[in-house]
Design an enzyme around this catalytic site. Sequence first.
Site, PDB file in Angstrom:
ATOM      1  N   CYS A  11       0.853  -1.185   0.000  1.00  9.01           N
ATOM      2  CA  CYS A  11       0.000   0.000   0.000  1.00  9.01           C
ATOM      3  C   CYS A  11       0.894   1.241   0.000  1.00  9.01           C
ATOM      4  CB  CYS A  11      -0.934   0.107   1.192  1.00  9.01           C
ATOM      5  SG  CYS A  11      -2.075  -1.258   1.333  1.00  9.01           S
ATOM      6  N   ARG A  31       3.531  -0.211  -5.103  1.00 10.26           N
ATOM      7  CA  ARG A  31       3.329  -0.792  -3.772  1.00 10.26           C
ATOM      8  C   ARG A  31       2.007  -1.554  -3.654  1.00 10.26           C
ATOM      9  NH1 ARG A  31       6.780   1.505  -0.091  1.00 10.26           N
ATOM     10  NH2 ARG A  31       5.433   0.867   1.617  1.00 10.26           N
ATOM     11  N   TRP A  76      -2.886  -2.640  -1.576  1.00  9.37           N
ATOM     12  CA  TRP A  76      -2.625  -4.065  -1.783  1.00  9.37           C
ATOM     13  C   TRP A  76      -3.402  -4.744  -0.666  1.00  9.37           C
ATOM     14  CZ3 TRP A  76      -0.508  -8.218   0.888  1.00  9.37           C
ATOM     15  CH2 TRP A  76      -0.186  -9.343   0.104  1.00  9.37           C
ATOM     16  N   ASN A 133      -1.051   2.160   5.778  1.00  8.50           N
ATOM     17  CA  ASN A 133      -0.243   1.083   5.195  1.00  8.50           C
ATOM     18  C   ASN A 133       0.254   0.233   6.361  1.00  8.50           C
ATOM     19  OD1 ASN A 133       3.201   1.102   4.015  1.00  8.50           O
ATOM     20  ND2 ASN A 133       1.702  -0.514   3.883  1.00  8.50           N
ATOM     21  N   GLY A 134      -0.076  -1.054   6.338  1.00  4.65           N
ATOM     22  CA  GLY A 134       0.355  -1.938   7.425  1.00  4.65           C
ATOM     23  C   GLY A 134      -0.775  -2.856   7.840  1.00  4.65           C
ATOM     24  N   GLU A 139      16.408 -17.748 -10.086  1.00  2.00           N
ATOM     25  CA  GLU A 139      15.983 -16.386 -10.402  1.00  2.00           C
ATOM     26  C   GLU A 139      15.256 -16.334 -11.753  1.00  2.00           C
ATOM     27  OE1 GLU A 139      15.541 -13.810  -8.851  1.00  2.00           O
ATOM     28  OE2 GLU A 139      15.586 -12.155 -10.257  1.00  2.00           O
ATOM     29  N   LYS A 194      11.463 -15.023 -12.170  1.00  2.00           N
ATOM     30  CA  LYS A 194      11.094 -13.914 -13.064  1.00  2.00           C
ATOM     31  C   LYS A 194       9.958 -14.339 -13.980  1.00  2.00           C
ATOM     32  CE  LYS A 194      12.407 -11.126 -11.592  1.00  2.00           C
ATOM     33  NZ  LYS A 194      13.288 -11.015 -10.476  1.00  2.00           N
ATOM     34  N   GLU A 254       6.511 -14.912 -12.044  1.00  2.00           N
ATOM     35  CA  GLU A 254       5.840 -13.761 -11.437  1.00  2.00           C
ATOM     36  C   GLU A 254       5.214 -12.824 -12.472  1.00  2.00           C
ATOM     37  OE1 GLU A 254       8.257 -11.101  -9.038  1.00  2.00           O
ATOM     38  OE2 GLU A 254       9.992 -11.482 -10.295  1.00  2.00           O
ATOM     39  N   HIS A 291      17.296 -36.635  -9.434  1.00  2.00           N
ATOM     40  CA  HIS A 291      16.681 -36.996  -8.153  1.00  2.00           C
ATOM     41  C   HIS A 291      15.221 -36.561  -8.088  1.00  2.00           C
ATOM     42  CE1 HIS A 291      20.643 -38.175  -6.801  1.00  2.00           C
ATOM     43  NE2 HIS A 291      21.083 -37.054  -7.345  1.00  2.00           N
ATOM     44  N   LYS A 308       5.552  -4.379  -4.825  1.00  2.00           N
ATOM     45  CA  LYS A 308       7.014  -4.245  -4.802  1.00  2.00           C
ATOM     46  C   LYS A 308       7.586  -4.406  -3.401  1.00  2.00           C
ATOM     47  CE  LYS A 308      10.861  -2.929  -6.888  1.00  2.00           C
ATOM     48  NZ  LYS A 308      11.348  -4.105  -7.624  1.00  2.00           N
TER      49      LYS A 308
HETATM   50  C1  F6R Z   1      10.980 -10.610  -7.403  1.00  2.00           C
HETATM   51  C2  F6R Z   1      10.927  -9.615  -6.353  1.00  2.00           C
HETATM   52  C3  F6R Z   1      10.728 -10.066  -4.951  1.00  2.00           C
HETATM   53  C4  F6R Z   1      11.653  -9.278  -4.017  1.00  2.00           C
HETATM   54  C5  F6R Z   1      11.354  -9.638  -2.554  1.00  2.00           C
HETATM   55  C6  F6R Z   1      12.298  -8.948  -1.588  1.00  2.00           C
HETATM   56  O1  F6R Z   1      11.191 -10.026  -8.649  1.00  2.00           O
HETATM   57  O2  F6R Z   1      11.044  -8.450  -6.598  1.00  2.00           O
HETATM   58  O3  F6R Z   1      10.929 -11.433  -4.830  1.00  2.00           O
HETATM   59  O4  F6R Z   1      12.978  -9.572  -4.335  1.00  2.00           O
HETATM   60  O5  F6R Z   1      10.042  -9.269  -2.253  1.00  2.00           O
HETATM   61  O6  F6R Z   1      12.171  -7.559  -1.653  1.00  2.00           O
HETATM   62  P1  F6R Z   1      13.267  -6.623  -1.033  1.00  2.00           P
HETATM   63  O7  F6R Z   1      14.528  -6.835  -1.798  1.00  2.00           O
HETATM   64  O8  F6R Z   1      12.723  -5.244  -1.182  1.00  2.00           O
HETATM   65  O9  F6R Z   1      13.443  -7.030   0.410  1.00  2.00           O
END
Ligand code: F6R
Length: 619
Positions: free
Chosen positions: A2, A27, A74, A100-101, A491, A495, A498, A514, A614
């Site tokens: 949020c 956010r 969010w 927010n929270g 990774e 990517k 998501e 395995h 994010k």
């Molecule tokens: C994936 C992504 C998330 C963040 C994770 C940690 O693309 O962005 O997996 O890496 O939420 O976020 P931070 O780095 O802000 O602690």
Amino acid sequence: MCGIVGYVGSRKAQEVLIKGLSRLEYRGYDSAGVAILEGHKINLVKRQGKLRILTDVLKSEPAKGSIGVGHTRWATHGVPNDVNAHPHLDCASKIAVVHNGIIENYLDLKKTLMKEGHRFSSETDTEVIAHLIEKYYKDDLETAVLKTIRSLKGSYAIAAIHASEPDKVVGARCDSPLIVGVGEGENFLASDVPAVLDYTKNIIYLDNHELITITKKGVTIKDYSGRIIQKNPSKIKWDIKQAEKAGHSHFMLKEIYEQGAVLDGILDERLHDGKVVFEELAIKDNDLKRFTKIAIVACGTAYHAGLTGKYMLEEYARIPCWVDTSSEFRYRDPIVDKNTLVIIISQSGETADSLAALREAKRKGAKTLGICNVVGSSIARESDGVIYTHAGPEIAVASTKAYTAQLAVLYLVTLYLGRLRKVIGSAKFDHIIKEFRRAPALMNSLIDEYRSDYNNIAAYAGEFKKYYFEKHNKSHFLYLGRNINYPNALEGALKLKEISYISAEGYAAGEMKHGPIALIDENPWVVCIAVQSKTYDKMLSNIQEIKARGGIVIAITTEGDEEIMHHNVNYVIELPKIDELFSPLLVVIPLQLLAYYVAKKFGYDIDQPRNLAKSVTVE
Ligand code: F6R
């Protein structure tokens, strides 16, 4: 998650709030709303869905007034709909609150308030805040907010306005970020700096348990006992342009393309006279020498950077290292003590689990080092030492440039510790640095090659889409890597899933036999990271095994590799030659682009994928 914004000044609040929210949409984007004071009345407009829906409504019925609060959501408590969207009002519609929270004791508070006659309209935890302020309000909003927050348990950044006090916005923070933008004849509150950068670069970072009142004339910060706290604004060095798309179709693409320049900037900043320099690192060399082990703690992409860090640190600094996801570390009584360095990696510096893991490590007496991108964030402030990645604002939800910047800092930490612990001699150090210095230009040349509208990765993504529909949506992805590129396999899969919602799994290639080999028939596309390395031959054997079972292989190889062609791979992506140690910096670029182009071919919202946000500031 949020995003919240508050404004008081002479501009049209609607414009400031909407612009601020547009910079905070990363956010959360389930719903958005504003509450603007028009004389002694609150004009509340909120809508389910992305900000553009709210903006369209406000265009046809503009809100007047120069004081207000706004929110982009969010959802945690209550489905995303118009009613649950913020701001929330009290019974008399005189108070509007954005939050927010998470308020953990909201059910108890709600029951008591309902018994006292308060009427609730939403399912949110936030609405209790509006009713509590109403309950405590005599003639002073600041006092009522102070009394309210004393009854709250959980995390919050809030901003509130009252129709009887049309000259101020009052806010508070506990475990969710809140900053103040200090202007001339106007002031701002927001969850993050980009929301106010169009108007001011003077920023005050609020700490936990601080109460803030902004008026046109000034800013007053108090602690929860009501004592005034003096804080000077810091000047933001970066420009709002960095938080814009600059002609790219998506923030994600722009941020992928920026990676060579970001790495160049990090090396210029940190390498001086043949040494690694961390000016802001407040941990002394003597302390760094005495650590007997390192724990790296992070979430998501930052966790993958941490996994790569383990390979570097163990090989080049010869220090035992383990890596944990923050949500596991914080609850499993980890064995850390004063001889452990706990490194917390976080782009936002606000991830709730990582912040809690940091506090747990400190409680157990470990020294903590934050590797963060957002300057002044909670993890940066609470760690014993901090190293900033200085990657600039990352707006796309899927992390790209923050990841390679985290890798860069981990290389530098490794080299620093390696020298300090006398594992790396000066000749070896110089040799490694020389190779490291080649990386930004190689990243840039790779990116230049990919900039063409229809590069091979985009074409492979198109082939995949065709295949996917031919197979009645049955196709999926497997990513295999070994050694220092194993985390890149994780990774790459993260990517893809998501942003394209296609099932993808990352695996250590040696583990394939395995279990995952059972998945291989003609359906999966398998991305094999097969760059030149000490495990290259092993990877070729894995490719043979996949091809023998009908899998479709995209091989990421090193230029000039003729051997790979004899293995019947379906698609090849070539990378420039670089020492295996630094190959993760190059390998990840086509992985990011593959995810990007698959999502683009399928027509998804790349920068704002469903259900994600994010900055994950809730557990
Ligand atoms: C994936 C992504 C998330 C963040 C994770 C940690 O693309 O962005 O997996 O890496 O939420 O976020 P931070 O780095 O802000 O602690």
